[in-house]
Design a protein around this motif. Structure first.
Motif, PDB file in Angstrom:
ATOM      1  N   ILE A 148      18.956  34.518  90.813  1.00 36.41           N
ATOM      2  CA  ILE A 148      18.167  34.268  89.678  1.00 36.41           C
ATOM      3  C   ILE A 148      17.853  32.714  89.256  1.00 36.41           C
ATOM      4  N   ALA A 149      18.886  32.299  89.026  1.00 35.08           N
ATOM      5  CA  ALA A 149      18.668  30.631  88.813  1.00 35.08           C
ATOM      6  C   ALA A 149      18.222  29.927  89.847  1.00 35.08           C
ATOM      7  N   ARG A 150      18.486  30.275  91.039  1.00 32.44           N
ATOM      8  CA  ARG A 150      17.757  29.305  92.430  1.00 32.44           C
ATOM      9  C   ARG A 150      16.347  29.751  92.291  1.00 32.44           C
ATOM     10  N   LEU A 151      16.204  30.893  92.124  1.00 33.10           N
ATOM     11  CA  LEU A 151      14.660  31.325  92.279  1.00 33.10           C
ATOM     12  C   LEU A 151      13.859  30.623  91.020  1.00 33.10           C
ATOM     13  N   ARG A 152      14.306  30.936  89.696  1.00 32.82           N
ATOM     14  CA  ARG A 152      13.916  30.242  88.625  1.00 32.82           C
ATOM     15  C   ARG A 152      13.768  28.607  88.776  1.00 32.82           C
ATOM     16  N   ALA A 153      14.524  28.184  89.187  1.00 32.59           N
ATOM     17  CA  ALA A 153      14.607  26.558  89.483  1.00 32.59           C
ATOM     18  C   ALA A 153      13.328  26.102  90.391  1.00 32.59           C
ATOM     19  N   ALA A 154      13.106  27.162  91.358  1.00 32.88           N
ATOM     20  CA  ALA A 154      12.093  26.925  92.264  1.00 32.88           C
ATOM     21  C   ALA A 154      10.539  27.194  91.708  1.00 32.88           C
ATOM     22  N   GLY A 155      10.790  27.638  90.610  1.00 29.46           N
ATOM     23  CA  GLY A 155       9.208  28.007  89.857  1.00 29.46           C
ATOM     24  C   GLY A 155       8.775  29.521  90.342  1.00 29.46           C
ATOM     25  N   VAL A 156       9.696  30.379  91.026  1.00 26.48           N
ATOM     26  CA  VAL A 156       9.465  31.610  91.110  1.00 26.48           C
ATOM     27  C   VAL A 156       9.689  32.714  90.114  1.00 26.48           C
ATOM     28  N   THR A 157       8.568  33.577  89.709  1.00 22.59           N
ATOM     29  CA  THR A 157       8.684  34.401  88.733  1.00 22.59           C
ATOM     30  C   THR A 157       9.912  35.432  89.176  1.00 22.59           C
ATOM     31  N   VAL A 158      10.765  36.008  88.450  1.00 22.85           N
ATOM     32  CA  VAL A 158      11.732  36.829  88.848  1.00 22.85           C
ATOM     33  C   VAL A 158      11.602  38.196  88.002  1.00 22.85           C
ATOM     34  N   VAL A 159      11.620  39.337  88.715  1.00 21.66           N
ATOM     35  CA  VAL A 159      11.499  40.533  88.173  1.00 21.66           C
ATOM     36  C   VAL A 159      12.740  41.262  88.665  1.00 21.66           C
ATOM     37  N   HIS A 160      13.154  41.955  87.676  1.00 20.84           N
ATOM     38  CA  HIS A 160      14.605  42.677  88.129  1.00 20.84           C
ATOM     39  C   HIS A 160      14.473  44.069  87.434  1.00 20.84           C
ATOM     40  N   GLN A 161      14.808  44.937  88.493  1.00 18.85           N
ATOM     41  CA  GLN A 161      15.295  46.475  88.160  1.00 18.85           C
ATOM     42  C   GLN A 161      16.511  46.630  87.765  1.00 18.85           C
ATOM     43  N   ILE A 162      16.240  47.610  86.649  1.00 18.51           N
ATOM     44  CA  ILE A 162      17.682  47.904  86.238  1.00 18.51           C
ATOM     45  C   ILE A 162      17.779  49.407  85.990  1.00 18.51           C
ATOM     46  N   GLY A 163      19.013  50.036  85.464  1.00 18.57           N
ATOM     47  CA  GLY A 163      19.084  51.334  85.232  1.00 18.57           C
ATOM     48  C   GLY A 163      19.905  51.539  84.037  1.00 18.57           C
TER      49      GLY A 163
END
Length: 492
Positions: free
Chosen positions: A111-126
């Motif tokens: 998540i941190a790697r993606l966020r640092a590159a400006g990517v919007t992060v979606v996470h599916q949870i249960g």
């Protein structure tokens, strides 16, 4: 658009017109389907779990050839070898994919790697606990997946229950997944507060999906009760990962024990995909690129499968579901009143009368949200199993009461706030765990005091019963924590 639900803040974040998302189904959600959904106004995710880099690069390029609109890619860190996962993340960043969705274990590093590159992060949870973990790790959007979902299923709560809890805890947009296959289901979760509905099975049974026709025909023929939740299809995934599939010879144990194979007993090959063997009991589902014994493969399907009666273009299905959802939302929202009559002011008068009560319920919601986050963060700081079990129980209770308070506020036609109370920062500033739990217990005492003051003011029997139960739970937890910490309980 009058024939579609209104766009939500999540739509604006992702860049789509409709609050409808294509699930990033591994193998099934390829470029043709993603582009069709995106062009119809939804938001599509390519399902790229464990896929080689060349395939990911090709599929991303093909989506971009078909549409200029934004889309995403779904990865599953827990089911992907670490070197491949690192390379996948690097590739998506290099390709400037705007949105990446993740599933299963919360991987804060990814998540941190993606966020640092400006990517919007979606996470599916249960679960609500996992929602908080993903949010604190940096996820900007959550997908609450109910147990009704097809494919891999993370939690065991029905969608309506889970969504209520996650909405109560989250400070980021929340989408809903699990058994949604028509406009009525979509309208239900949007009315509950979700900012989008995620469709899987409904879009698998389309011309553009990469599922094999044999799988699509099984979906069309299936009834609502034909799915089972099982761990039988386990090869390629972490242990104890349940999937929802259509019942077949494997789930009926006609193909032997799925867990009997060892180093001495070779795996059984039942299919092929361009030279790659497909094993009995693997998580592979039938794809266009495969040959073999499709009946014995994982025939993923959600509990909404009974509402799928034909294979049709994805855009047509998406637009029809959107129109149905808009119509159902109008039915839910329409409250006819007599024109030019005093009764037409009754609704406004009721809302004004309830405003002080709603404000006090929202204050409690903020406090409970803070308590839940404190408990979640604190549970990792002790090796004492009994103390951890107590903290977990407190966390579950806090999440439960967040959901109850949110429902109560909506019953009174209020809008629940999303703020977490200042208590969270104050509690987490206490470095010693036992002192922090004592501080948390004082917060529980404050909530109990507020509940005692509030109960005589509540007319609604259902809300009053919920608040009474909440009060008793807080009193019980106060006693348990005092006992565990050896504290003298204060006078009540």
């Amino acid at each position: 658009m009058h024939d579609a639900p209104p766009a939500t803040p999540l739509c604006r974040l992702l860049g789509c017109r409709l609050p409808l998302m294509l699930a990033g189904m591994g193998g099934v959600s390829r470029s043709e389907l993603v582009a069709a959904v995106t062009e119809a106004g939804g938001f599509g995710f390519l399902g790229m779990v464990r896929e080689p880099l060349a395939l990911i690069e090709r599929e991303v390029a093909q989506v971009r050839q078909r549409t200029a609109l934004p889309f995403g890619v779904n990865l599953i860190p827990a089911a992907t070898p670490a070197p491949l996962l690192r390379a996948q993340v690097d590739l998506l960043i290099a390709l400037q994919v705007p949105v990446v969705s993740l599933f299963w274990d919360v991987d804060a590093g990814v998540i941190a790697r993606l966020r640092a590159a400006g990517v919007t992060v979606v996470h599916q949870i249960g679960s609500a606990a996992e929602a908080l973990q993903a949010q604190e790790a940096g996820a900007q959007v959550l997908i609450a997946q109910g147990v009704e979902a097809g494919g891999h299923v993370r939690g065991r709560q029905p969608l309506a229950e889970l969504l209520s809890e996650v909405l109560a805890m989250a400070s980021v947009p929340v989408a809903a997944a699990g058994g949604l296959a028509d406009g009525q289901g979509v309208a239900r979760v949007l009315a509950q507060g979700a900012q989008a509905a995620v469709l899987g099975t409904a879009l698998m049974a389309t011309h553009e999906s990469f599922a094999h026709d044999a799988h699509k025909q099984r979906l069309v023929a299936a009834q609502a009760g034909d799915t089972v939740l099982t761990e039988d299809f386990h090869i390629n995934w972490p242990p104890h990962a349940a999937v929802r599939v259509l019942a077949n010879s494997v789930t009926r144990r006609e193909r032997g024990d799925p867990f009997a194979a060892t180093g001495d007993i070779p795996r059984t090959v039942i299919g092929d995909e361009e030279g790659r063997p497909i094993y009995l009991f693997s998580t592979d589902s039938p794809l266009r690129s495969m040959t073999g014994d499709f009946e014995a493969m994982a025939l993923y399907a959600g509990q909404g499968v009974g509402r799928i009666t034909a294979i049709e273009p994805a855009g047509e299905r998406l637009r029809r579901i959107a129109a149905e959802a808009a119509a159902h939302l109008r039915l839910l929202n329409d409250t006819p009143v007599a024109v030019a009559s005093p009764v037409c002011y009754a609704g406004d008068a009721e809302r004004e009368r309830h405003a002080p009560l709603i404000a006090r319920l929202d204050e409690l919601l903020e406090a409970e949200r803070a308590g839940a986050r404190v408990a979640l963060r604190s549970r990792t700081e002790t090796e004492d199993e009994a103390l951890r079990a107590l903290i977990d129980a407190i966390h579950r209770d806090e999440v439960k009461w967040c959901g109850m308070l949110m429902r109560a506020i909506r019953t009174l036609e209020g809008t629940p706030g999303s703020r977490t109370g200042d208590f969270y920062d104050k509690a987490m500033a206490v470095p010693d765990l036992r002192e922090r739990l004592a501080f948390l217990n004082r917060g529980q005492g404050w909530v109990a005091k507020k509940l005692r003051e509030l109960l005589p003011l509540v007319d609604d029997a259902g809300i009053r019963a919920g608040l009474q139960e909440m009060l008793q739970a807080h009193v019980d937890n106060l006693d348990k924590v005092n006992t565990a910490l050896g504290l003298t309980p204060p006078r009540r």
